[in-house]
Every structure is written in structure tokens, then in C-alpha cells.
Enzyme design. Structure first.
Site, PDB file in Angstrom:
ATOM      1  CG  ASP A 286     -26.143   8.435  -7.277  1.00  0.00           C
ATOM      2  OD1 ASP A 286     -25.277   8.662  -8.150  1.00  0.00           O
ATOM      3  OD2 ASP A 286     -27.339   8.772  -7.380  1.00  0.00           O
TER       4      ASP A 286
ATOM      5  CG  ASP B 106     -22.649   9.319 -10.933  1.00  0.00           C
ATOM      6  OD1 ASP B 106     -23.260   8.526 -11.670  1.00  0.00           O
ATOM      7  OD2 ASP B 106     -23.205  10.211 -10.281  1.00  0.00           O
ATOM      8  CD  GLU B 107     -26.315   5.297 -10.522  1.00  0.00           C
ATOM      9  OE1 GLU B 107     -27.068   4.852  -9.641  1.00  0.00           O
ATOM     10  OE2 GLU B 107     -26.717   5.928 -11.507  1.00  0.00           O
TER      11      GLU B 107
HETATM   12 MG   LIG Z   1     -25.117  10.574  -9.323  1.00  0.00          MG
END
Ligand SMILES: [Mg+2]
Length: 416
Positions: free
Chosen positions: A16, A110-111
Site C-alpha cells: 500500500d 495504489d494498493e
Molecule cells: Mg495507500
């Protein structure tokens, strides 16, 4: 912690990025480094998209109304989100994740979850993989950091990646899972939102340890068989979700109930064009293409039809989505009735970078060109923070939308 670095029980990594949008802005403009930075629009109706760690010290967080953020830190620096740039960096980091395993499941830009069960030997164990990801993300992006959780399952991996943010790595000891979980508040359990948290607190269950001690029967009486079992398993650190195909998003759809029943023709076209644009934009942002297009029609008499078409080549462009939806609508026998509801949805999603078969008639080239144009439109929207720019077909005012005066187009995302 005295951990073997080759414990085969570590099967999942959750990676993350730290304050992703804000971090990208700092990367591109180092003068922002160390300053309270907020990504979003500071207007009266705006909300915070991401806050830098410096801004979080003032209590600013994602989804907070911008007015509240301004009150908490009047000196914060604001930047408008640049979706195209974040998408570019997102592709870089997903590529890095794929260096370590072919099986990744992005949860957002983003993860992602990484299934590392098949890569342990190759890279010398889970901890080596975790370290490798952090190093490679930093190198590839030119300085961004990612937090890593390493665990036997998805729930614990996601929980772990959050424990040592930013720029941290947390390894869950498979022999001490209960020790880790017990002191945590119940809201840390996957899927336990504010309402469930409240219900649990009402009966005196504040921590995971409380939940575990109370016994499953009480939970069953209170929340029903399925929820109780799920809570019980997660409270014991058990989560048997595997890695599905196609990632977490299974379909993207939008539908509308009209203020007044409409007829097939100009009005239905207008809806379909708008829906196709929305779905196309959503697909592009999430890096998907769709194999299947679905149409839902409800007539004045509430008779409801669904039709779908599966394409040889997955699509992403609005023009094809629109045309296909239009063709599906043509197939339906309206028998003189008006249309009460229309819905358009994309399913059978595949990653956008999956190679596409060549077609004989150059269709694909046309699609790609269209994709380019729409990408530029997305970019312009991101840069201006407005939706003033529309394709020609959308310049005319939209039809009256939902009953009750509010636009009720809904986007559904089916979580796997
Ligand atoms: Mg994040």
C-alpha cells in the site's frame, strides 16, 4: 521477533503506497516536501482526496469536507488531483509487484494483494520479497515509499500493512496471530463499518478479544448465521479468500430511473451515450477492458429485461459501448410501452494491458484512436477539475434524470 525468513505460511503480501497522491505531487515538485499538503478542491463542496502526513497532524484526512480541512489548517497547500499522472505511477508500481509474482489483485490505484505462495523459493522467502518490493518501488518511481504487510492471508496482510505506516514493513507471526488481533478495536476487522461497530459496542464488544470470548451463538442471534461466522473467523485470524480472476472489480454499471417514462430514440440514445462515457471513463481509470456489455430495461408495466453481448475483443471505448448498448435495446420488444428505467453495465473485466487480438478490419486501430482521444479528455478534466469538456455528442443538455429531481445514476462495484 525471531522469525524464520522462509516460513511457507506467509502466502500474501499487501502493498500500500503511502499518502499516494500527495507523495506523487511531492515527487514532481520537491518544494512541497515536509509541508502540509492537501490533494483536492478547496471549494465549499469539495472534499479531501489525500492529505500528506504533515497535513494529517492537523487532523486532516481523506473524505473530509474541504471547508473543515481549511479550518483545521488554513496554511495548508492545496493541489488539484492529476488522475493521469497518478495512473501512470500506478502502472509503474503494479509492474513492480508483478516482478515478484504473476498473481496480483489491485484493490485501488495504489494498493494490491500479492499471492507470493509460488515465489517464496525463487526470492528466498517472504521477507526478501517484501524488502525487494520496497526497494524496487523506490527505484522505479524515483523516490516513493510503500508499506508492506506479510501474512498467511489477505485480512491479516492488509491489517499488517497499516500498522507501521509510512514506509514500514510488518510481518505477522503465524504462531502469534491472536496476540496481534486481541487488543485491536472491532472496527479493524475487514468489512466492519461504522454501523456494525456501533452494534457491537452496544453489546459491550469493543475489542477483537471481546468478540472472540463472547461465543459464536450470541453473534448468530444478533447478526445472523453468515455474518456471525464471518466475524468469528476473522476474529480468529482466519480468512480463506483466494485470488480471483480479474481483480476485485467484477462489473461497472450505471442505471437511471427516469422522471417520466421515455421512449426509444433520442431520449434513450442520450442516456446510453452518457452511460457509455461514464463506464468508459471508469474502465480507463481502473485499467480495465470489458468483455461483456449488459443492458437492463424496465418498462412502464415494470416488466424488466436484461440483454448482454460478449465481445471477442474486450472494449474500453465509449463509442463501442454506446453502439453495442443501442443494438441491445433494439432487440427488445417494447410493445408500445414507455421505458421507466435503463441501465448499462460492463462485466467480464480484464486488465487493460492484456494483449488484444488483431482484427482483420482495422477495428482495433479505431478503438485505440478513440481511447487516445478520451484519455486526453480525462486528462483535461483532471487538470481543470471540471467536466466542462465533453465530447461533441454530450454537449446538448442531458435528459431529465431521476425521479425526485436528483441524479441517481449509481455505480456498482462488486467486491470479490
Ligand atoms: Mg495507500
Amino acid at each position: 521477533m525471531d522469525l524464520e525468513t522462509d516460513d511457507p505460511r506467509w502466502k500474501v503480501i499487501h502493498a500500500d503506497m503511502d499518502a499516494f497522491f500527495a507523495a506523487v505531487e511531492v515527487l514532481d515538485d520537491p518544494s512541497l516536501k515536509g509541508k502540509p499538503l492537501v490533494i483536492g478542491y478547496p471549494g465549499p463542496r469539495g472534499v479531501v482526496s489525500t492529505a500528506s502526513y504533515e497535513a494529517r497532524k492537523f487532523g486532516i484526512h481523506s473524505a473530509m469536507p474541504s471547508t473543515e480541512a481549511l479550518r483545521r489548517c488554513p496554511d495548508a497547500i492545496w493541489r488539484s488531483p492529476r488522475g493521469r499522472r497518478y495512473g501512470e505511477v500506478s502502472r509503474m508500481i503494479m509492474e513492480v509487484f508483478r516482478e515478484f509474482t504473476p498473481t496480483i489483485e489491485p484493490l485501488s490505484v495504489d494498493e494490491a494483494f500479492l499471492d507470493i505462495s509460488g515465489s517464496l523459493k525463487l526470492f528466498g522467502g517472504a521477507i526478501c520479497i517484501g524488502k525487494g518490493i520496497r526497494k524496487r518501488v523506490f527505484e522505479e518511481t524515483g523516490g516513493l515509499t510503500v508499506s508492506i504487510g506479510i501474512a498467511p492471508n489477505k485480512f491479516l496482510a492488509k491489517l499488517a500493512s497499516d500498522l507501521d505506516k509510512p514506509d514500514g514493513m510488518t510481518v505477522v507471526d503465524p504462531d502469534r496471530i491472536q496476540e496481534l488481533l486481541d487488543p485491536l478495536p472491532v472496527k479493524k476487522i475487514w468489512g466492519v463499518g461504522p454501523r456494525m461497530t456501533h452494534s457491537l459496542q452496544e453489546i459491550g464488544l469493543n475489542t477483537i478479544s471481546d468478540l472472540r470470548r463472547v461465543g459464536i451463538e450470541l453473534l448468530q442471534r444478533r447478526f445472523g448465521e453468515n455474518s456471525a461466522q464471518r466475524l468469528w473467523n476473522l476474529a480468529h485470524g482466519q480468512d480463506d479468500r483466494g485470488f480471483g480472476e480479474g481483480g476485485p472489480t467484477k462489473s461497472i454499471s450505471t442505471e437511471n430511473t427516469f422522471t417520466k417514462d421515455i421512449s426509444r430514440g433520442t431520449e434513450s440514445d442520450q442516456f446510453l451515450r452518457k452511460a457509455a462515457e461514464e463506464i468508459a471513463e471508469s474502465l480507463r481509470r481502473q485499467e480495465w477492458r470489458a468483455r461483456t456489455l449488459r443492458l437492463k430495461v424496465r418498462l412502464s408495466s415494470f416488466k424488466t429485461y436484461t440483454r448482454s453481448k460478449t465481445m471477442d475483443n474486450p472494449i474500453v471505448d465509449a463509442a463501442t459501448l454506446y453502439q453495442t448498448g443501442r443494438n441491445l435495446l433494439e432487440e427488445i420488444e417494447l410493445e408500445g410501452e414507455g421505458i421507466r428505467l435503463l441501465g448499462l453495465g460492463a462485466a467480464g473485466l480484464v486488465p487493460a494491458d492484456e494483449p488484444i487480438q488483431n482484427t482483420l478490419f482495422g477495428e482495433d486501430t479505431a478503438n485505440r484512436k478513440d481511447e487516445k482521444v478520451t484519455r486526453l479528455l480525462d486528462q483535461a478534466k483532471d487538470d481543470q477539475g471540471s467536466s466542462l469538456l465533453k465530447r461533441g455528442s454530450l454537449v446538448s443538455p442531458p435528459p431529465e434524470t431521476s425521479r425526485g429531481g436528483r441524479h441517481s445514476a449509481t455505480k456498482e462495484k462488486d467486491e470479490a
